[in-house]
Design a protein around this motif. Structure first.
Motif, short mmCIF file in Angstrom:
data_model
loop_
_atom_site.label_atom_id
_atom_site.label_comp_id
_atom_site.label_asym_id
_atom_site.label_seq_id
_atom_site.Cartn_x
_atom_site.Cartn_y
_atom_site.Cartn_z
N MET A 1 -82.51 61.97 -100.83
CA MET A 1 -81.91 60.69 -100.46
C MET A 1 -82.79 59.96 -99.45
SD MET A 1 -78.10 60.09 -98.79
CE MET A 1 -78.50 60.73 -97.15
N ILE A 2 -83.24 60.67 -98.45
CA ILE A 2 -84.05 60.05 -97.39
C ILE A 2 -85.45 59.72 -97.91
CG2 ILE A 2 -85.15 60.50 -95.16
CD1 ILE A 2 -82.57 62.08 -94.45
N ARG A 3 -86.04 60.63 -98.65
CA ARG A 3 -87.41 60.43 -99.15
C ARG A 3 -87.50 59.25 -100.11
NH1 ARG A 3 -87.95 64.94 -101.69
NH2 ARG A 3 -87.51 64.07 -103.73
N GLN B 1 -84.78 69.17 -93.95
CA GLN B 1 -85.41 70.46 -94.22
C GLN B 1 -84.43 71.46 -94.83
OE1 GLN B 1 -85.63 68.97 -91.02
NE2 GLN B 1 -87.55 68.02 -91.61
N GLU B 2 -83.15 71.32 -94.57
CA GLU B 2 -82.16 72.31 -94.98
C GLU B 2 -81.42 71.97 -96.27
OE1 GLU B 2 -79.45 72.96 -91.78
OE2 GLU B 2 -81.03 73.57 -90.40
N ARG B 3 -81.35 70.70 -96.62
CA ARG B 3 -80.53 70.29 -97.76
C ARG B 3 -81.34 69.42 -98.71
NH1 ARG B 3 -75.12 68.26 -94.94
NH2 ARG B 3 -74.55 67.85 -97.08
N PRO B 4 -81.66 69.97 -99.90
CA PRO B 4 -82.51 69.24 -100.85
C PRO B 4 -82.00 67.87 -101.25
CG PRO B 4 -82.21 71.51 -101.55
CD PRO B 4 -81.31 71.30 -100.38
N LYS B 5 -80.69 67.72 -101.46
CA LYS B 5 -80.16 66.42 -101.87
C LYS B 5 -80.34 65.39 -100.75
CE LYS B 5 -76.67 67.56 -105.30
NZ LYS B 5 -75.23 67.48 -105.62
N ILE B 6 -80.10 65.80 -99.52
CA ILE B 6 -80.29 64.89 -98.38
C ILE B 6 -81.76 64.55 -98.24
CG2 ILE B 6 -80.04 64.64 -95.88
CD1 ILE B 6 -77.36 64.63 -97.53
N ASN B 7 -82.63 65.53 -98.43
CA ASN B 7 -84.07 65.29 -98.38
C ASN B 7 -84.47 64.25 -99.42
OD1 ASN B 7 -86.80 65.44 -97.96
ND2 ASN B 7 -87.04 67.48 -98.81
N VAL C 1 -73.62 56.75 -101.77
CA VAL C 1 -74.25 57.99 -102.21
C VAL C 1 -73.81 59.22 -101.44
CG1 VAL C 1 -76.29 56.89 -103.23
CG2 VAL C 1 -76.31 57.50 -100.81
N TYR C 2 -73.16 59.05 -100.28
CA TYR C 2 -72.75 60.22 -99.50
C TYR C 2 -71.62 59.84 -98.55
CZ TYR C 2 -73.09 64.43 -96.67
OH TYR C 2 -72.81 65.61 -96.02
N ILE C 3 -70.67 60.75 -98.39
CA ILE C 3 -69.57 60.57 -97.43
C ILE C 3 -69.54 61.80 -96.55
CG2 ILE C 3 -67.07 60.39 -97.12
CD1 ILE C 3 -66.98 59.05 -99.93
N GLY C 4 -69.41 61.59 -95.23
CA GLY C 4 -69.33 62.70 -94.30
C GLY C 4 -68.36 62.41 -93.18
N ARG C 5 -68.20 63.40 -92.31
CA ARG C 5 -67.30 63.27 -91.18
C ARG C 5 -67.97 63.76 -89.91
NH1 ARG C 5 -65.78 68.19 -93.29
NH2 ARG C 5 -65.58 69.84 -91.74
N ALA C 6 -67.53 63.22 -88.82
CA ALA C 6 -67.92 63.68 -87.49
C ALA C 6 -66.64 63.98 -86.74
CB ALA C 6 -68.74 62.63 -86.76
N GLN C 7 -66.51 65.20 -86.29
CA GLN C 7 -65.34 65.57 -85.50
C GLN C 7 -65.39 64.86 -84.15
OE1 GLN C 7 -62.80 68.02 -86.51
NE2 GLN C 7 -63.72 67.30 -88.41
N SER C 8 -64.25 64.73 -83.55
CA SER C 8 -64.15 64.14 -82.23
C SER C 8 -64.00 65.29 -81.23
CB SER C 8 -62.95 63.19 -82.15
OG SER C 8 -62.89 62.56 -80.91
N THR C 9 -65.15 65.81 -80.75
CA THR C 9 -65.16 66.92 -79.80
C THR C 9 -66.22 66.64 -78.73
OG1 THR C 9 -66.87 68.24 -80.93
CG2 THR C 9 -64.59 68.54 -81.68
#
Length: 166
Positions: free
Chosen positions: A114-116, A106-112, A80-88
């Motif tokens: 997904m979690i809910r 709180q900031e992203r309705p789709k993520i909210n 349902v979701y793909i993301g990245r984490a930088q190596s810093t």
């Protein structure tokens, strides 16, 4: 659950998947040398982060995949979701994946959503990568190939226009 409530719940949990084999363009990445790790995202109540989240690496970047595992049939998962984490020094897989519980609802309705709706069934698969150019390029290719339903941004403008048309 009453029939009216169940019908509303079904409507609230509708997810549209787009599966276009012509977009599956990932042959140029060396998948043979990639190790996929996984962790459960939330506890069985979907209210707190699962203890396994503490085991995510904090010294590398990478690509992570949220998927729903209903547990009603073996080997059934929904990406349902793909993301990245930088190596810093400021970002790594552990910080980035934990931020989805701490910040993004709180900031992203789709993520909210997904979690809910699927919190107790959410898992994260991830691959560790150190090179930020590889991380950025691979994330774009993966999103353009799978068009996960909870990703807001589609990097390829032509594909994005087609998705937005529907």
């Amino acid at each position: 659950m009453e029939e009216v409530d169940l019908i509303q719940k079904i409507r609230n949990t509708e997810v549209r998947f787009k599966l276009c084999p012509d977009l599956w363009n990932l042959q140029d990445f060396d998948w043979a040398n990639v190790t996929f790790n996984e962790t459960k995202f939330l506890d069985s109540n979907g209210k707190e982060m699962h203890a396994e989240m503490d085991d995510l690496p904090n010294n590398t970047g990478g690509i992570y995949f949220f998927y729903i595992r209903p547990g009603i049939l073996p080997n059934t998962e929904y990406l349902v979701y793909i993301g990245r984490a930088q190596s810093t020094t400021a970002q790594n897989l552990k910080k980035r994946c934990r931020s989805y519980f701490q910040k993004y609802p709180q900031e992203r309705p789709k993520i909210n959503s997904m979690i809910r709706e699927w919190g107790p069934y959410l898992y994260i698969k991830y691959i560790e990568l150190k090179d930020n150019n590889t991380i950025n390029d691979l994330e774009k290719k993966l999103i353009n190939s799978f068009l996960p339903p909870f990703n807001d941004e589609i990097p390829n403008k032509i594909i994005k226009r087609a998705v937005n048309a529907f």
